[in-house]
Design a protein around this motif. Structure first.
Motif, mmCIF file in Angstrom:
data_model
loop_
_atom_site.group_PDB
_atom_site.id
_atom_site.type_symbol
_atom_site.label_atom_id
_atom_site.label_comp_id
_atom_site.label_asym_id
_atom_site.label_seq_id
_atom_site.Cartn_x
_atom_site.Cartn_y
_atom_site.Cartn_z
ATOM 1 N N LEU A 150 0.792 -1.141 0.054
ATOM 2 C CA LEU A 150 -0.049 0.071 0.014
ATOM 3 C C LEU A 150 0.875 1.308 0.021
ATOM 4 C CD1 LEU A 150 -2.838 1.284 0.107
ATOM 5 C CD2 LEU A 150 -2.941 1.216 2.764
ATOM 6 N N LEU A 151 2.026 1.163 0.820
ATOM 7 C CA LEU A 151 2.886 2.438 0.870
ATOM 8 C C LEU A 151 3.479 2.366 -0.423
ATOM 9 C CD1 LEU A 151 4.528 4.562 2.432
ATOM 10 C CD2 LEU A 151 6.079 2.668 2.706
ATOM 11 N N LEU A 152 3.894 1.613 -1.097
ATOM 12 C CA LEU A 152 4.577 1.683 -2.576
ATOM 13 C C LEU A 152 3.584 2.139 -3.544
ATOM 14 C CD1 LEU A 152 7.150 1.031 -3.941
ATOM 15 C CD2 LEU A 152 6.244 -1.248 -4.408
ATOM 16 N N TYR A 153 2.166 1.540 -3.430
ATOM 17 C CA TYR A 153 1.211 2.048 -4.441
ATOM 18 C C TYR A 153 1.177 3.590 -4.205
ATOM 19 C CZ TYR A 153 -3.238 2.798 -6.526
ATOM 20 O OH TYR A 153 -4.407 3.380 -7.589
ATOM 21 N N ASN A 154 0.787 4.148 -2.899
ATOM 22 C CA ASN A 154 0.602 5.735 -2.618
ATOM 23 C C ASN A 154 1.789 6.340 -3.035
ATOM 24 O OD1 ASN A 154 -1.912 4.902 -1.658
ATOM 25 N ND2 ASN A 154 -1.092 4.685 0.353
ATOM 26 N N PHE A 155 2.845 5.825 -2.804
ATOM 27 C CA PHE A 155 4.183 6.585 -3.305
ATOM 28 C C PHE A 155 4.314 6.692 -4.686
ATOM 29 C CE2 PHE A 155 8.644 6.593 -4.515
ATOM 30 C CZ PHE A 155 9.213 7.721 -3.817
ATOM 31 N N ILE A 156 4.164 5.578 -5.423
ATOM 32 C CA ILE A 156 4.104 6.021 -6.951
ATOM 33 C C ILE A 156 3.068 6.603 -7.371
ATOM 34 C CG2 ILE A 156 3.935 4.826 -9.075
ATOM 35 C CD1 ILE A 156 5.548 2.143 -7.597
ATOM 36 N N ASN A 157 1.867 6.754 -6.770
ATOM 37 C CA ASN A 157 0.753 7.490 -7.377
ATOM 38 C C ASN A 157 0.787 8.692 -7.131
ATOM 39 O OD1 ASN A 157 -1.991 7.344 -8.484
ATOM 40 N ND2 ASN A 157 -2.637 7.915 -6.502
ATOM 41 N N THR A 158 1.346 9.149 -6.123
ATOM 42 C CA THR A 158 1.593 10.502 -5.443
ATOM 43 C C THR A 158 2.558 11.246 -6.531
ATOM 44 O OG1 THR A 158 0.660 9.995 -3.350
ATOM 45 C CG2 THR A 158 2.027 12.181 -3.848
ATOM 46 N N ASN A 159 3.883 10.237 -6.832
ATOM 47 C CA ASN A 159 4.860 10.970 -7.251
ATOM 48 C C ASN A 159 5.267 10.444 -8.559
ATOM 49 O OD1 ASN A 159 6.399 12.477 -4.728
ATOM 50 N ND2 ASN A 159 5.749 10.364 -4.017
ATOM 51 N N PHE A 160 4.205 10.057 -9.249
ATOM 52 C CA PHE A 160 4.273 9.500 -10.685
ATOM 53 C C PHE A 160 5.040 10.298 -11.678
ATOM 54 C CE2 PHE A 160 2.845 8.774 -14.847
ATOM 55 C CZ PHE A 160 2.985 7.319 -15.064
ATOM 56 N N GLN A 161 4.883 11.482 -11.822
ATOM 57 C CA GLN A 161 5.403 12.501 -12.474
ATOM 58 C C GLN A 161 6.818 12.877 -12.237
ATOM 59 O OE1 GLN A 161 2.711 15.954 -12.248
ATOM 60 N NE2 GLN A 161 1.216 15.423 -13.414
ATOM 61 N N LEU A 162 7.073 12.502 -10.976
ATOM 62 C CA LEU A 162 8.588 12.784 -10.833
ATOM 63 C C LEU A 162 9.570 11.491 -11.053
ATOM 64 C CD1 LEU A 162 8.749 14.662 -7.194
ATOM 65 C CD2 LEU A 162 9.014 15.576 -9.745
ATOM 66 N N ILE A 163 8.672 10.265 -10.736
ATOM 67 C CA ILE A 163 9.242 9.112 -11.115
ATOM 68 C C ILE A 163 9.541 8.794 -12.616
ATOM 69 C CG2 ILE A 163 9.006 6.613 -11.081
ATOM 70 C CD1 ILE A 163 7.604 7.086 -8.435
ATOM 71 N N LEU A 164 8.598 9.607 -13.475
ATOM 72 C CA LEU A 164 8.550 9.495 -14.983
ATOM 73 C C LEU A 164 9.743 10.345 -15.476
ATOM 74 C CD1 LEU A 164 7.231 8.337 -17.560
ATOM 75 C CD2 LEU A 164 5.684 10.382 -17.619
ATOM 76 N N ILE A 165 9.700 11.314 -14.774
ATOM 77 C CA ILE A 165 10.877 12.291 -15.427
ATOM 78 C C ILE A 165 12.485 11.795 -15.075
ATOM 79 C CG2 ILE A 165 12.195 14.245 -14.454
ATOM 80 C CD1 ILE A 165 9.220 15.629 -14.040
ATOM 81 N N ILE A 166 12.435 10.954 -13.655
ATOM 82 C CA ILE A 166 13.795 10.152 -13.906
ATOM 83 C C ILE A 166 14.096 9.104 -14.850
ATOM 84 C CG2 ILE A 166 15.030 8.736 -12.157
ATOM 85 C CD1 ILE A 166 13.373 9.929 -9.730
ATOM 86 N N ILE A 167 12.932 8.276 -14.916
ATOM 87 C CA ILE A 167 13.065 7.492 -16.043
ATOM 88 C C ILE A 167 13.266 7.947 -17.133
ATOM 89 C CG2 ILE A 167 11.768 5.384 -17.143
ATOM 90 C CD1 ILE A 167 10.472 4.756 -14.579
ATOM 91 N N THR A 168 12.643 8.834 -17.701
ATOM 92 C CA THR A 168 12.738 9.642 -19.092
ATOM 93 C C THR A 168 14.100 10.218 -19.028
ATOM 94 O OG1 THR A 168 10.355 10.061 -18.983
ATOM 95 C CG2 THR A 168 11.486 11.365 -20.793
ATOM 96 N N SER A 169 14.562 10.861 -18.345
ATOM 97 C CA SER A 169 16.078 11.506 -18.218
ATOM 98 C C SER A 169 16.914 10.228 -18.419
ATOM 99 C CB SER A 169 16.370 12.199 -16.992
ATOM 100 O OG SER A 169 16.331 11.303 -15.932
ATOM 101 N N LEU A 170 16.780 9.401 -17.827
ATOM 102 C CA LEU A 170 18.057 8.224 -17.951
ATOM 103 C C LEU A 170 17.789 7.807 -19.438
ATOM 104 C CD1 LEU A 170 20.055 6.487 -16.413
ATOM 105 C CD2 LEU A 170 18.322 4.998 -15.730
ATOM 106 N N VAL A 171 16.737 7.323 -19.846
ATOM 107 C CA VAL A 171 16.618 6.910 -21.206
ATOM 108 C C VAL A 171 17.087 7.827 -22.334
ATOM 109 C CG1 VAL A 171 14.831 5.939 -22.772
ATOM 110 C CG2 VAL A 171 14.625 5.640 -20.568
ATOM 111 N N LEU A 172 16.721 9.070 -22.139
ATOM 112 C CA LEU A 172 17.105 9.958 -23.181
ATOM 113 C C LEU A 172 18.433 10.502 -23.115
ATOM 114 C CD1 LEU A 172 14.481 13.251 -23.030
ATOM 115 C CD2 LEU A 172 14.923 11.576 -24.932
ATOM 116 N N TRP A 173 19.008 10.148 -22.098
ATOM 117 C CA TRP A 173 20.652 10.377 -22.025
ATOM 118 C C TRP A 173 21.222 9.041 -22.631
ATOM 119 C CZ3 TRP A 173 23.698 9.215 -16.811
ATOM 120 C CH2 TRP A 173 25.059 9.101 -17.121
ATOM 121 N N ALA A 174 20.677 7.783 -22.427
ATOM 122 C CA ALA A 174 21.258 6.944 -22.949
ATOM 123 C C ALA A 174 20.993 6.650 -24.565
ATOM 124 C CB ALA A 174 20.650 5.587 -22.326
ATOM 125 N N VAL A 175 19.849 7.174 -25.017
ATOM 126 C CA VAL A 175 19.624 7.376 -26.473
ATOM 127 C C VAL A 175 20.686 8.321 -27.086
ATOM 128 C CG1 VAL A 175 17.990 8.198 -28.384
ATOM 129 C CG2 VAL A 175 17.140 6.681 -26.281
#
Length: 399
Positions: A150-175
């Motif tokens: 439940l904690l993990l779900y709430n954390f991802i749901n609340t901070n989804f945009q920030l988590i997506l930014i982290i993933i996107t930044s890493l992928v763009l750098w790699a690309v």
């Protein structure tokens, strides 16, 4: 060390505070401001928020209302603003800039290796970097096993945009990492601040809510000690770097006079020696990026140097050096059967792009052929760097 990132930390904290209090439009606006106040991360922010809108569009069963929402309109405005801003101030691309940007040799094997290295190693290194924060949360996770999901779900749901930014930044750098060395900023300038703030907020919330001081004392002490240690180490490195990069006032004054009176073409040549390519030297890893003459930009707009150091080093490791403009130029000459020697190719390159000045490291000994081309040479009494003003080339001279 990087005060320019302070505004990023402020806006991320503002976002977390706003999203926590359910001010969704204001929190969205805080993220958009990141793209405006620090444009090197604009591609990451725009891409991440565009994905968010696409997900919203799918969740709403392709309802067209998504495309007239505040989020879409505000994102579109930011994209148009940045596009128009750089469109207005862009003065066009010079021949030598084109030589720089078009000099990358694509190799699928190296590309995939770099891609995997960036994704894998960065993820591992980041995990190690924040291990003390993770250790601090372990007691809480053990005690609250039933609530972890439940904690993990709430954390991802609340901070989804920030988590997506982290993933996107890493992928763009790699690309694009194979082509743009500075693309590391896609990750370092936005994801590291986000991860740091998320961990700090999470730890403080857990400690405050569950009041488990006996578990937190040791990890918090470790974090405090590490912070002090790294601050001291960083301060020493900064002072050491400053002491290594000091130039005499007389040297800079003479260069400033030449730049403003005699030099028209802002692009000069930077030449390093094989010693400067050693792995323990930053310039050795990114010779095309870190060149001599960083002080020029403070003397006159658009002044910069481009590497004309050929690949002649036994310490050669970075592929970026092999695919630099001068080496591509040499390969083209070899292909057309007009190559004579490396020195002549450097001179041909200088003539082709009308380079008017050179900056050489203390370890460089120019070939005697350059003697007839030198108008003025200035040697710094502290760094022993050489600034060389070249004689004007006769337009009738052949390459």
């Amino acid at each position: 060390d990087m005060p320019k990132l302070s505004i990023i930390y402020i806006l991320i904290i503002a976002y977390i505070s706003l999203i926590g209090n359910k001010f969704y439009q204001a929190s969205w606006f805080a993220l958009l401001l990141l793209a405006i106040v620090y444009t090197p991360i604009a591609p990451v922010i725009i891409a991440s928020l565009s994905i968010c809108l696409l997900i919203e569009f799918i969740k709403n069963k392709f309802n067209k209302a998504t495309w007239i929402s505040f989020q879409f309109i505000s994102l579109l405005c930011v994209v148009l603003y940045i596009g128009l801003f750089y469109g207005v101030i862009n003065k066009g691309t010079s021949d030598i800039q084109m030589a720089t940007f078009s000099s990358k040799v694509f190799n699928i094997r190296n590309y995939l290796k770099t891609f995997v290295d960036i994704i894998g190693k960065t993820t591992l290194q980041t995990g190690i970097l924040y291990i003390t924060f993770i250790v601090l949360l372990v007691p809480f996770l053990i005690r609250k096993k039933s609530n972890v999901k439940l904690l993990l779900y709430n954390f991802i749901n609340t901070n989804f945009q920030l988590i997506l930014i982290i993933i996107t930044s890493l992928v763009l750098w790699a690309v694009v990492g194979n082509f743009i060395v500075a693309s590391v900023e896609f990750f370092s300038s936005i994801s590291i601040p986000i991860i740091s703030i998320i961990f700090m907020v999470l730890v403080l919330k857990v400690v405050k809510k569950y009041n488990y001081k006996k578990y937190s004392l040791i990890p918090l002490s470790i974090i405090a000690i590490l912070c002090v240690y790294f601050f001291i180490i960083n301060a020493k490195e900064v002072r050491a770097a400053d002491s290594c990069n000091i130039y005499s006032r007389e040297y800079l004054s003479k260069i400033n006079d030449l730049v403003k009176r005699k030099i028209i073409n802002p692009y000069g040549g930077s030449i390093l020696s094989p010693i400067d390519y050693e792995p323990n030297r930053s310039a050795g890893q990114y010779t095309l990026v870190y060149t001599n003459g960083l002080y020029l930009k403070y003397m006159k707009n658009n002044f910069n140097t481009i590497s004309i150091s050929p690949d002649s080093s036994s310490y050669y490791k970075a592929a970026i050096l092999a695919s630099s403009p001068i080496n591509l130029f040499i390969r083209e000459q070899i292909k057309n059967h007009i190559f004579k020697n490396t020195t002549q190719s450097q001179i041909d390159f200088i003539r082709k792009y009308n380079i008017q000045y050179l900056i050489t490291s203390p370890h460089v000994q120019l070939d005697s052929v350059f003697d007839s081309l030198i108008d003025t040479q200035i040697t710094d009494s502290i760094s022993h760097e050489h600034f060389i003003l070249l004689k004007p080339f006769n337009t009738n001279d052949s390459l």
